[in-house]
Design an enzyme around this catalytic site. Sequence first.
Site, short mmCIF file in Angstrom:
data_model
loop_
_atom_site.label_atom_id
_atom_site.label_comp_id
_atom_site.label_asym_id
_atom_site.label_seq_id
_atom_site.Cartn_x
_atom_site.Cartn_y
_atom_site.Cartn_z
N GLU A 150 11.02 20.85 -29.72
CA GLU A 150 11.92 21.88 -29.47
C GLU A 150 12.42 20.22 -29.35
OE1 GLU A 150 10.36 22.32 -25.16
OE2 GLU A 150 12.22 23.48 -24.61
N GLU A 190 4.83 27.88 -23.78
CA GLU A 190 4.81 27.52 -22.02
C GLU A 190 4.77 28.42 -20.70
OE1 GLU A 190 6.76 26.03 -24.57
OE2 GLU A 190 7.90 24.39 -24.52
N ALA A 219 5.40 18.93 -23.41
CA ALA A 219 4.50 17.62 -22.84
C ALA A 219 3.48 16.77 -22.76
CB ALA A 219 5.96 18.31 -21.83
N GLY A 239 7.61 20.77 -25.87
CA GLY A 239 8.82 19.85 -26.60
C GLY A 239 8.08 19.41 -27.60
#
Length: 708
Positions: free
Chosen positions: A117, A137, A75, A114
């Site tokens: 993911e 994270e 992210a 992310g």
Amino acid sequence: MDADPDGRWKLNSEQAVRYRIHDTVAVVLIDQPPVNALGAAVREGLIAMLHRALADEQAQAILIIGANDRFVAGADIREFGKPRQGPAISDIQKAMERAPKPVICAMDGHALGGGLELALAAHYRIATPRVKLGLPEIQLGLLPGAGGTQRLTRLIGPEAALDLILTGKHIAAPRAAELGIIDHIAEGDLQQAAIAFAKRCVAEGRLGPILIEKADRVIDVDPRIISDVRARNAKKWKGTIAPFKIVDCIEAATRLSPDEGLLFERAAFEACSNDPAHAAMVHLFFAERKAAKVNGISATTRPRSIGSAGIVGAGTMGGGIAMSLAEAGLPVKLLDNTQQALDAGIARIRHNYSLSVDRGSMARAKADAAIAKINPVIGYDHLADVDLVIEAVFETRTIKHDVFRRIDAVARPGAILATNTSALDIDEIASVTRRPQDVIGLHFFSPANVMKLVEVVRGVLASDETVVSAMAFANAIAKVPVLAGNCEGFIGNRILQRYGTEADALLLEGATPWQIDIALKDFGFPMGIYLMRDLAGLDVGWRMRANRIAAGTLDPAAPDYVPLADRLCTAGRFGQKTGAGYYTYAGRTASPDPAVDAMLDQIAAEKNVMRGPIEDEEIVWRILCAMVNEGADIVSEEIAQRASDIDVAYAFGYGFPKYRGGPMFWAEQHGLPAVHDRIAAYAAKYGPRWQPSALLSERAAAGKGWDG
Ligand code: T1G
């Protein structure tokens, strides 16, 4: 969409994500330098290009790939704390999983957070041999919030998922393939291999598994797998919630439906997002990167390349530094005066590696490769061809100056001459050479092969090129460089000296060493200052104070001079190595010693001080404010480039808990006006050592943070 603050990132989704058909495969290219983060523009582009590919009759398969030889770094961390714009990652993942055509993610460089993911929502994942994957994270006080705890657990099982997500480590392609995270390692051109892979999927009518629906790895799971992790780490995780929430989410994957598990994870992610530790760790993420930047030096000043090094001194520090360089792949000559000293140094290095290999923290092959890089030598002539010399001999002025004269006499022109000194004057050391412009401080922290911080200490005559070369070198050996000006104690030890004085003052007023150490440990330090002093040995400081008293720069009769350490040393109590210091020791186990409290009562009586109880909260505030005030002076004097550099130094070199962000961040969290008022009150009560820093006073009055 907000203008990009530093104007470097594409805000137009068509630019950030491009679409091309290669025969029957739609290639969706993510191109958002520098790391293809999943910011709003990328997410918007991805959802648009996925819908385009799904509607494109020519496209029989969809390939998602990153530009610039990297996939996606996660992210966009700069978006945290701001209202979300554009689609969520989960919207993209749903479109991928529901696609009636094979969706393949092809990964190079990094696929993190992310980014991984996103790939876990594809039907297949292929990667280059050099790819690094991970869900880091936790380093940001978060957990994988785009289904990572659910999909990864369903793919590799709870035990492997716990290991990967709780450590946040990056894994290489072979391990990822072994776990089943990637389906194929592509040699050669990744995009070509991925297109061929996609075509094979179409030809074979294969639509890979939808990981969120996999169940075989999450049924009949032994509950002890989860409960043991919690029990083993409860103390270590104190002060943060993310690790506990990660375990909860992975446990949820073993007992909830996919949809319930995703909802559970989302709630856990929100809780972490709102935890103060998250803001603190994001602060440190950017602060660490900012610290590597040197103000006032043109970007055209390029670092010299450093392909080889020589280290003078095969002692504990020299050996640790040699290990750091060797593990970064640099050939290192390790020099000492005698074969005996060299043999001892090499034996210590081999022992350290054996411990790492036995602990499982390093592969034998990596340890052997590092040892092979270290070449023990006798004679300064061996230094004639190296690009960098690092001196790591005794902290004695005359010895260091002599060593630098000898290095200067043999080192090649353009070589960088670095000293590992923690206390001596860099300008004086530079002045004994004919090349002061090439002299720099590289202050490593013990154990040098473990501690990340390196203070790059800049003398007045050091050239810009020498400075940027030293900063780049520290980065290249996976250290965290912080640029420091040349003053007593540089940044870290100067602050340590100040807050050590404050801790001693608290002792005189009525606290005990163990009370202070417990208060600091409860705050989040791995070890309190008195345990740390006992571990380092009290005799070093004793000698330094004796020198300063002899030189007239320290007055033992001063009201706030607390002679406890001197008296401990006089009694032969040098710390852990003599079985007693501030504590008594059975092996490494420390115990409070009433005799020390009695010594304090005696000292207080001699100074007519009435000792009394002090609250733990006051202990923490006095010590933190001492750090902050000294840190503000250090920034005012331009010894540090910026306040966040002090946070980086303390988080990476002095055990300051990362989930607190550093002393300067801690002060901003409490509000600089409140911290200033507390310090002003201390000044009124305890005298000039508490004079509020001008920078703190100015920022507090303006109601601003450190950077204005
Ligand atoms: N977001 C925004 N900026 C980032 C970024 C990111 N994820 N990663 C790096 N940058 C910036 C960085 O600040 C620097 O900027 C430049 O890129 C180069 O970085 C939903 C919520 C990928 C290994 O934690 O580990 O996904 O200084 O110097 O040494 O569950 O960057 O040039 O202005 O570090 O080559 C999870 C963080 C996010 C990965 C590359 N992902 N990044 O290292 O370059 S949370 C991470 C890194 C998440 C999901 C959750 C490294 C790198 P500037 P750099 P590098």
